[in-house]
Design an enzyme around this catalytic site. Structure first.
Site, PDB file in Angstrom:
ATOM      1  N   GLU A 196      -7.948  -0.631  14.067  1.00 24.30           N
ATOM      2  CA  GLU A 196      -9.289  -0.238  13.656  1.00 24.30           C
ATOM      3  C   GLU A 196     -10.279  -0.960  14.558  1.00 24.30           C
ATOM      4  O   GLU A 196     -10.140  -2.158  14.808  1.00 24.30           O
ATOM      5  CB  GLU A 196      -9.563  -0.608  12.201  1.00 24.30           C
ATOM      6  CG  GLU A 196      -8.728   0.159  11.203  1.00 24.30           C
ATOM      7  CD  GLU A 196      -9.078  -0.215   9.769  1.00 24.30           C
ATOM      8  OE1 GLU A 196      -9.915   0.465   9.155  1.00 24.30           O
ATOM      9  OE2 GLU A 196      -8.508  -1.218   9.281  1.00 24.30           O
ATOM     10  N   GLU A 248      -0.144   0.964   3.074  1.00 25.86           N
ATOM     11  CA  GLU A 248      -0.910   1.407   4.236  1.00 25.86           C
ATOM     12  C   GLU A 248      -0.691   0.419   5.372  1.00 25.86           C
ATOM     13  O   GLU A 248      -0.677  -0.793   5.156  1.00 25.86           O
ATOM     14  CB  GLU A 248      -2.400   1.478   3.893  1.00 25.86           C
ATOM     15  CG  GLU A 248      -3.287   1.829   5.058  1.00 25.86           C
ATOM     16  CD  GLU A 248      -4.764   1.835   4.690  1.00 25.86           C
ATOM     17  OE1 GLU A 248      -5.590   1.810   5.614  1.00 25.86           O
ATOM     18  OE2 GLU A 248      -5.078   1.837   3.482  1.00 25.86           O
TER      19      GLU A 248
END
Length: 332
Positions: free
Chosen positions: A218, A213
């Site tokens: 974020e 990932e």
């Protein structure tokens, strides 16, 4: 941002290197609003380490250039579901019935991750919830070439049909339409803030496995200007590890900035406004093409600086996205 990472945190010994730090305002926004067909990026000309490192004090004479050409682009002049580039839910395996993406009991499995403590459900105009009629809920708004993913509190009258979630919101993924091994992947956006607010732009393997990932971006909604860039991988023993950094960009909520990750054979490099800010040696399990995901979650059990939604959370949250682009490396 993967909806499986918390399972790993529960039992694994995780390598974590996180350090809050400022990104100078000199990381000015690019003046051009469109993504170029060709571009170049600077990276460090040395061997990357097994752990990620910040690149705060790069010697300009130690940098080399990587040239790239564009392979994917959406500048959101039209509704994102009209282009065929995006789907508004997590993808499923071959055995997942197509109809269950759109409604009925169990359809929420591809439209949120309860394990992460999320309190939204991802919708689109065709989604039926528990019912059999499309609810016509559209979290995607396009204005003047900017896409807004909108998260809104669910009225009491719709709570049951929407599986008793607190918010409706949106997710877009390119699985099934675009995936690429190596290259540069970038979003130009503003980051919304507020208790429970969790915007993200990230990548997963097209074969459905996890990890690897790449969390390109974020946002920690309770901490204005705090954004996170992280790599996740699995070592041969099966233990999941991750390594990343927080960066402070004071105007991230009010100004558009470019956030990207360059995936080379030997390293991953993270960029803010096309300036390298961190890198790491590419882990061994990064072997399959990866697809892009952009979403606005509400509520987080494990991701710090977000928290659960409460009475102080905004009734409507807007994640503004000017464009999303991908590039391939010329020499690849």
């Amino acid at each position: 941002m993967t909806r499986k990472i918390t399972a790993a945190i529960g039992f694994a010994t995780i390598l974590v290197v996180t350090s809050a730090g400022g990104v100078e305002s000199a990381l000015a926004q690019a003046n051009v609003e469109t993504a170029p067909q060709e571009m170049s990026l600077q990276i460090a000309n040395d061997a990357p380490g097994e752990q990620c490192r910040r690149l705060d004090q790069l010697d300009p004479t130690s940098l080399i250039r990587v040239t790239l050409h564009r392979t994917f682009h959406d500048d959101f002049d039209a509704h994102p579901l009209s282009s065929g580039l995006w789907v508004p839910h997590y993808a499923g395996g071959a055995a997942w019935p197509e109809a269950q993406y759109w409604g009925g009991n169990g359809s929420d499995a591809k439209r949120k991750d309860a394990w992460n403590g999320e309190q939204q459900i991802y919708v689109d105009p065709k989604y039926q919830g528990r019912g059999t009629v499309a609810l016509g809920l559209d979290p995607f708004k396009v204005r003047n070439g900017v896409l807004s993913i909108m998260a809104s509190r669910i009225p009491v009258s719709l709570k049951d049909v929407l599986f008793n979630n607190e918010y409706v919101s949106g997710i877009l993924t390119t699985q099934g339409s675009f995936a690429q091994k190596y290259g540069y992947f970038e979003i130009r956006s503003k980051l919304p803030v507020g208790t429970g607010v969790w915007p993200a732009f990230w990548m997963l393997a097209d074969n459905g496995g996890w990890p690897p990932e790449i969390d390109i971006l974020e946002g920690r909604g309770k901490q204005r200007g705090d954004l996170v860039m992280t790599t996740h991988w699995r070592i041969p023993s099966g233990v999941v590890q991750h390594c990343g950094f927080d960066f402070l960009l004071p105007d991230a909520a009010t100004a558009f900035h470019d956030y990207g990750a360059l995936w080379l054979r030997d390293r991953l490099v993270y960029f803010i406004d096309r300036r390298p800010v961190a890198d790491i040696k590419v882990p061994d399990d990064f072997s399959d093409p990866m697809y892009m995901i952009v979403n606005l979650a509400m509520g987080a059990k494990y991701f710090g600086g977000v928290g659960f939604v409460d009475g102080e959370s905004p009734d409507v949250v807007e994640f503004e996205i000017d464009r999303i682009s991908a590039y391939q490396i010329d020499s690849y």
